[in-house]
Design an enzyme around this catalytic site. Structure first.
Site, PDB file in Angstrom:
ATOM      1  N   ASP A   1     -63.154  -7.220 -53.569  1.00  0.00           N
ATOM      2  CA  ASP A   1     -63.620  -6.574 -52.348  1.00  0.00           C
ATOM      3  C   ASP A   1     -65.108  -6.299 -52.546  1.00  0.00           C
ATOM      4  OD1 ASP A   1     -64.283  -4.922 -50.261  1.00  0.00           O
ATOM      5  OD2 ASP A   1     -62.696  -3.449 -50.615  1.00  0.00           O
TER       6      ASP A   1
ATOM      7  N   TYR B   1     -64.801  -4.467 -57.712  1.00  0.00           N
ATOM      8  CA  TYR B   1     -64.665  -3.662 -56.500  1.00  0.00           C
ATOM      9  C   TYR B   1     -66.024  -3.027 -56.246  1.00  0.00           C
ATOM     10  CZ  TYR B   1     -63.001   0.025 -53.327  1.00  0.00           C
ATOM     11  OH  TYR B   1     -62.829   0.865 -52.262  1.00  0.00           O
TER      12      TYR B   1
ATOM     13  N   HIS C   1     -56.048  -4.783 -46.596  1.00  0.00           N
ATOM     14  CA  HIS C   1     -56.638  -6.074 -46.959  1.00  0.00           C
ATOM     15  C   HIS C   1     -55.517  -7.085 -47.160  1.00  0.00           C
ATOM     16  CE1 HIS C   1     -60.723  -4.529 -48.350  1.00  0.00           C
ATOM     17  NE2 HIS C   1     -60.019  -3.405 -48.269  1.00  0.00           N
TER      18      HIS C   1
END
Length: 255
Positions: free
Chosen positions: A144, A105, A242
């Site tokens: 992400d 992340y 998302h």
């Protein structure tokens, strides 16, 4: 083999929605999560057949990653070995005989780019980390990445230029990552595909209008180019801001 990555924007929140349905429907070998926003002991997941690994941020309700896999790894590590970044629970690495799997992340540069320097430092450290691992055996990393790499990776590139996730600095850093010997798997299969995104703001009805960004990725060592078979973005799956993204490969466990 199937790999899924999903920024769930709070694992406890998505558990109250469709999490188990998504897990069951996608039936992946690896589920890699970002932004779990939880601490140890806050939830117990019923995932029979899956080994579960979590990395928690020191700050409560912030960041965090997880991997659930049907295939027990030889080794598991948390973070990238840089204390400045490893307090935020951003990376988990699973080691197998023939490859590594990483969930990451990447830090958001934030409002008015207040964290851009921190984010760029992470980019450099993560590139060094993945390059070191890739020198040993191929790497699959996902998550992400908080960057839309190309103009076709977001709906409104002109108005978002210099905003977090679409700065020249962030895009250049991701180019450097790919140039270090890695493949953006979605673009490998669909180099010209437009209007396919993985994140939409909760504001202004962005998802209904498909005013999104492609900021969730599977990135692989170029050594695996002949072993990856497809990449997908599951735009129909709700539950978070998302949607899940997917990578399909040959059986890498067989060498």
């Amino acid at each position: 083999m199937k790999f899924i990555s999903w920024n769930v924007n709070g694992l406890r929140a998505v558990l109250k929605k469709n999490f188990y349905d998504v897990i069951s429907a996608l039936d992946a070998d690896w589920f890699c999560l970002q932004e779990t926003k939880m601490q140890a002991g806050q939830v117990e997941l019923e995932l029979p057949g899956y080994h579960q690994y979590f990395n928690y941020a020191e700050r409560k309700g912030y960041s965090g990653t997880a991997i659930f896999t049907k295939h027990e790894p030889d080794n598991v590590t948390y973070g990238i070995g840089v204390p400045e970044y490893d307090t935020e629970g951003r990376v988990i690495t699973l080691s197998y005989p023939n490859f590594y799997v990483i969930t990451v992340y990447v830090p958001n540069s934030g409002t008015e780019l207040k964290r851009l320097d921190f984010r760029q430092g992470f980019d450099v450290a993560f590139r060094e980390y993945t390059s070191k691992l890739a020198a040993e055996k191929p790497v699959i990393y996902c998550g992400d990445l908080n960057v839309a790499h190309q103009i076709i990776d977001l709906k409104n590139p002109t108005s978002n230029h210099h905003n977090a996730g679409f700065t020249d600095e962030e895009r250049t850093d991701f180019t450097a990552q790919l140039d270090a010997g890695f493949t953006d798997t979605f673009r490998y299969f669909y180099p010209e595909q437009k209007d396919i995104y993985s994140w939409w703001s909760y504001r202004f009805g962005a998802r209904k209008r498909n005013a999104g960004w492609r900021i969730d990725y599977f990135v692989t060592s170029k050594d695996l180019d002949d072993r990856i078979t497809d990449a997908q973005i599951h735009t129909d799956i709700l539950g978070s801001d998302h949607c899940p993204v997917e990578l399909d490969t040959a059986n890498l466990l067989e060498g």
